[in-house]
Design a protein around this motif. Sequence first.
Motif, PDB file in Angstrom:
ATOM      1  N   THR A  85      18.600  26.628  37.917  1.00 10.96           N
ATOM      2  CA  THR A  85      19.884  26.448  38.601  1.00 10.96           C
ATOM      3  C   THR A  85      20.781  27.672  38.500  1.00 10.96           C
ATOM      4  OG1 THR A  85      20.805  25.402  36.610  1.00 10.96           O
ATOM      5  CG2 THR A  85      19.904  23.941  38.315  1.00 10.96           C
ATOM      6  N   GLY A  86      20.417  28.614  37.657  1.00  9.44           N
ATOM      7  CA  GLY A  86      21.222  29.825  37.515  1.00  9.44           C
ATOM      8  C   GLY A  86      22.458  29.665  36.661  1.00  9.44           C
ATOM      9  N   MET A  87      22.572  28.558  35.933  1.00  8.56           N
ATOM     10  CA  MET A  87      23.738  28.345  35.089  1.00  8.56           C
ATOM     11  C   MET A  87      23.579  29.048  33.747  1.00  8.56           C
ATOM     12  SD  MET A  87      24.896  24.389  35.778  1.00  8.56           S
ATOM     13  CE  MET A  87      23.395  23.622  35.142  1.00  8.56           C
ATOM     14  N   THR A  88      24.705  29.434  33.168  1.00  6.12           N
ATOM     15  CA  THR A  88      24.738  30.050  31.842  1.00  6.12           C
ATOM     16  C   THR A  88      25.268  29.033  30.841  1.00  6.12           C
ATOM     17  OG1 THR A  88      25.104  32.266  32.746  1.00  6.12           O
ATOM     18  CG2 THR A  88      25.720  31.908  30.439  1.00  6.12           C
ATOM     19  N   LEU A  89      24.537  28.823  29.755  1.00  4.13           N
ATOM     20  CA  LEU A  89      24.923  27.823  28.764  1.00  4.13           C
ATOM     21  C   LEU A  89      26.051  28.344  27.883  1.00  4.13           C
ATOM     22  CD1 LEU A  89      24.271  25.019  27.538  1.00  4.13           C
ATOM     23  CD2 LEU A  89      22.736  26.214  25.942  1.00  4.13           C
ATOM     24  N   LEU A  90      27.054  27.501  27.677  1.00  6.55           N
ATOM     25  CA  LEU A  90      28.159  27.808  26.782  1.00  6.55           C
ATOM     26  C   LEU A  90      28.010  27.032  25.484  1.00  6.55           C
ATOM     27  CD1 LEU A  90      31.243  27.559  29.183  1.00  6.55           C
ATOM     28  CD2 LEU A  90      30.316  29.658  28.200  1.00  6.55           C
ATOM     29  N   SER A  91      28.389  27.625  24.381  1.00  9.33           N
ATOM     30  CA  SER A  91      28.437  26.892  23.120  1.00  9.33           C
ATOM     31  C   SER A  91      29.678  26.003  23.119  1.00  9.33           C
ATOM     32  CB  SER A  91      28.474  27.860  21.940  1.00  9.33           C
ATOM     33  OG  SER A  91      29.631  28.694  22.035  1.00  9.33           O
ATOM     34  N   ASP A  92      29.665  24.994  22.308  1.00  8.46           N
ATOM     35  CA  ASP A  92      30.802  24.067  22.183  1.00  8.46           C
ATOM     36  C   ASP A  92      31.280  24.102  20.728  1.00  8.46           C
ATOM     37  OD1 ASP A  92      32.659  22.044  22.221  1.00  8.46           O
ATOM     38  OD2 ASP A  92      31.263  20.471  22.882  1.00  8.46           O
ATOM     39  N   PRO A  93      32.471  24.696  20.494  1.00  7.59           N
ATOM     40  CA  PRO A  93      33.456  25.206  21.443  1.00  7.59           C
ATOM     41  C   PRO A  93      33.197  26.676  21.768  1.00  7.59           C
ATOM     42  CG  PRO A  93      34.343  25.331  19.246  1.00  7.59           C
ATOM     43  CD  PRO A  93      32.967  24.705  19.110  1.00  7.59           C
ATOM     44  N   CYS A  94      33.954  27.175  22.743  1.00  7.52           N
ATOM     45  CA  CYS A  94      33.904  28.605  23.053  1.00  7.52           C
ATOM     46  C   CYS A  94      35.266  29.016  23.600  1.00  7.52           C
ATOM     47  CB  CYS A  94      32.803  28.906  24.057  1.00  7.52           C
ATOM     48  SG  CYS A  94      33.125  28.262  25.701  1.00  7.52           S
ATOM     49  N   LYS A  95      35.493  30.325  23.639  1.00  7.33           N
ATOM     50  CA  LYS A  95      36.765  30.850  24.123  1.00  7.33           C
ATOM     51  C   LYS A  95      36.500  31.687  25.372  1.00  7.33           C
ATOM     52  CE  LYS A  95      39.844  32.356  21.148  1.00  7.33           C
ATOM     53  NZ  LYS A  95      40.563  33.273  20.206  1.00  7.33           N
ATOM     54  N   VAL A  96      37.363  31.525  26.375  1.00  7.77           N
ATOM     55  CA  VAL A  96      37.265  32.304  27.606  1.00  7.77           C
ATOM     56  C   VAL A  96      38.648  32.808  27.984  1.00  7.77           C
ATOM     57  CG1 VAL A  96      35.277  30.990  28.441  1.00  7.77           C
ATOM     58  CG2 VAL A  96      37.597  30.305  29.115  1.00  7.77           C
ATOM     59  N   SER A  97      38.672  33.844  28.830  1.00  6.90           N
ATOM     60  CA  SER A  97      39.924  34.371  29.362  1.00  6.90           C
ATOM     61  C   SER A  97      39.937  34.170  30.868  1.00  6.90           C
ATOM     62  CB  SER A  97      40.055  35.862  29.024  1.00  6.90           C
ATOM     63  OG  SER A  97      41.220  36.403  29.623  1.00  6.90           O
ATOM     64  N   ILE A  98      40.967  33.455  31.343  1.00  2.00           N
ATOM     65  CA  ILE A  98      41.095  33.179  32.772  1.00  2.00           C
ATOM     66  C   ILE A  98      42.533  33.444  33.195  1.00  2.00           C
ATOM     67  CG2 ILE A  98      40.712  31.509  34.615  1.00  2.00           C
ATOM     68  CD1 ILE A  98      39.068  29.844  32.611  1.00  2.00           C
ATOM     69  N   GLY A  99      42.697  34.232  34.243  1.00  2.00           N
ATOM     70  CA  GLY A  99      44.037  34.503  34.752  1.00  2.00           C
ATOM     71  C   GLY A  99      44.942  35.197  33.756  1.00  2.00           C
ATOM     72  N   GLY A 100      44.366  35.939  32.825  1.00  2.00           N
ATOM     73  CA  GLY A 100      45.162  36.678  31.859  1.00  2.00           C
ATOM     74  C   GLY A 100      45.513  35.920  30.593  1.00  2.00           C
ATOM     75  N   ALA A 101      45.027  34.690  30.439  1.00  2.00           N
ATOM     76  CA  ALA A 101      45.290  33.898  29.231  1.00  2.00           C
ATOM     77  C   ALA A 101      43.974  33.407  28.635  1.00  2.00           C
ATOM     78  CB  ALA A 101      46.198  32.711  29.555  1.00  2.00           C
ATOM     79  N   GLU A 102      43.972  33.174  27.333  1.00  2.00           N
ATOM     80  CA  GLU A 102      42.769  32.706  26.648  1.00  2.00           C
ATOM     81  C   GLU A 102      42.833  31.197  26.417  1.00  2.00           C
ATOM     82  OE1 GLU A 102      42.073  34.929  23.087  1.00  2.00           O
ATOM     83  OE2 GLU A 102      41.510  36.753  24.169  1.00  2.00           O
ATOM     84  N   TYR A 103      41.682  30.547  26.584  1.00  2.45           N
ATOM     85  CA  TYR A 103      41.566  29.106  26.423  1.00  2.45           C
ATOM     86  C   TYR A 103      40.322  28.791  25.587  1.00  2.45           C
ATOM     87  CZ  TYR A 103      44.665  29.170  30.493  1.00  2.45           C
ATOM     88  OH  TYR A 103      45.703  29.419  31.363  1.00  2.45           O
ATOM     89  N   VAL A 104      40.415  27.739  24.770  1.00  5.37           N
ATOM     90  CA  VAL A 104      39.251  27.213  24.072  1.00  5.37           C
ATOM     91  C   VAL A 104      38.708  26.057  24.898  1.00  5.37           C
ATOM     92  CG1 VAL A 104      38.423  26.036  21.998  1.00  5.37           C
ATOM     93  CG2 VAL A 104      40.066  27.909  21.793  1.00  5.37           C
ATOM     94  N   LEU A 105      37.414  26.083  25.157  1.00  9.84           N
ATOM     95  CA  LEU A 105      36.762  25.037  25.935  1.00  9.84           C
ATOM     96  C   LEU A 105      35.877  24.192  25.039  1.00  9.84           C
ATOM     97  CD1 LEU A 105      35.591  27.109  29.064  1.00  9.84           C
ATOM     98  CD2 LEU A 105      37.853  26.130  28.582  1.00  9.84           C
ATOM     99  N   SER A 106      35.863  22.880  25.300  1.00 13.81           N
ATOM    100  CA  SER A 106      34.998  21.959  24.557  1.00 13.81           C
ATOM    101  C   SER A 106      34.704  20.757  25.445  1.00 13.81           C
ATOM    102  CB  SER A 106      35.690  21.497  23.270  1.00 13.81           C
ATOM    103  OG  SER A 106      34.925  20.513  22.592  1.00 13.81           O
ATOM    104  N   HIS A 107      33.559  20.114  25.207  1.00 19.34           N
ATOM    105  CA  HIS A 107      33.354  18.855  25.932  1.00 19.34           C
ATOM    106  C   HIS A 107      34.367  17.832  25.453  1.00 19.34           C
ATOM    107  CE1 HIS A 107      31.714  15.499  28.033  1.00 19.34           C
ATOM    108  NE2 HIS A 107      31.448  14.855  26.909  1.00 19.34           N
ATOM    109  N   GLY A 108      34.548  17.733  24.140  1.00 20.68           N
ATOM    110  CA  GLY A 108      35.581  16.857  23.595  1.00 20.68           C
ATOM    111  C   GLY A 108      35.087  15.769  22.678  1.00 20.68           C
ATOM    112  N   ASP A 109      33.805  15.392  22.774  1.00 22.21           N
ATOM    113  CA  ASP A 109      33.333  14.271  21.943  1.00 22.21           C
ATOM    114  C   ASP A 109      33.357  14.610  20.463  1.00 22.21           C
ATOM    115  OD1 ASP A 109      31.198  16.088  22.519  1.00 22.21           O
ATOM    116  OD2 ASP A 109      29.750  14.596  21.867  1.00 22.21           O
ATOM    117  N   GLY A 110      33.171  15.879  20.120  1.00 24.06           N
ATOM    118  CA  GLY A 110      33.214  16.272  18.715  1.00 24.06           C
ATOM    119  C   GLY A 110      34.609  16.215  18.129  1.00 24.06           C
TER     120      GLY A 110
END
Length: 262
Positions: free
Chosen positions: A98-123
């Motif tokens: 599918t061409g998708m890149t796997l992310l670890s849970d949690p991980c940090k990304v920068s979007i629009g000049g700000a940093e965010y922590v991403l998680s699925h949430g169940d943990g």
Amino acid sequence: MIPHYSSALLISDIHLTPSMPLTAQRFFDFCEKEAPKVEAVFILGDLFEYWVGDDAGLLSPFQQEVKRAIATLSTKVKTYYMHGNRDFLVGNDYLSKTGMTLLSDPCKVSIGGAEYVLSHGDGLCTADVGYQIFRSWVRKPWIQKLFLRMPLKWRRAIANHLRSNSMVQYQRYASAAPEKNLLRSNVTQTACAALLAAQNSNKLIHGHTHLPTHHVEHFNEQEWQRWVLSDWDLDHPESVMPKASALLIDEQGVRYLDLIKA
């Protein structure tokens, strides 16, 4: 180095299954219409109702259609995937096709000049001790290897049994003590605070709880913002209001994109 993008769409909890054709069609439309307008798409888990191995959908026309839609999207924008509690067995073979890149849970990304922590949430739902014990076991690589070696028929039977038991248990808790059940099935502030402190961040995005909204929260000396992604369901108007949205982030900020009215 964390990924940097000027714009992105984030979704989770689509729960794709042949028995929810309207929801699936909206996902296909999303891949074709809204998603290509940004630089990256982040799928934060539970894209599928359940996943018992990459081999399970080989003969399924529905799963083949899903795979084509994601593969086409991945040729247009960078597409990321994070395991959820229902599809943590999505493997390298499916990601590659599918061409998708796997992310670890949690991980940090920068979007629009700000940093965010991403998680699925169940943990982060640490008030549900029983689930956290179960989660720690099923995420063990050796347990997963044993499960994936079972015949496909057995794997599907086990998955259906677990889903059935989970639904019965949830309904029992919900009817007996609705307020306690809400606390039990939601993320805890202590877990969010610990995660954000470890990631040195004050912005968190997650799914899983099906309670989409924006929170500004405090715990001791910490203050943070938390955005919860929506689940999708356009097939059960008799029991729930139609739901489908994405979180759009760009240089203008963060906002929910209503995919029902779009």
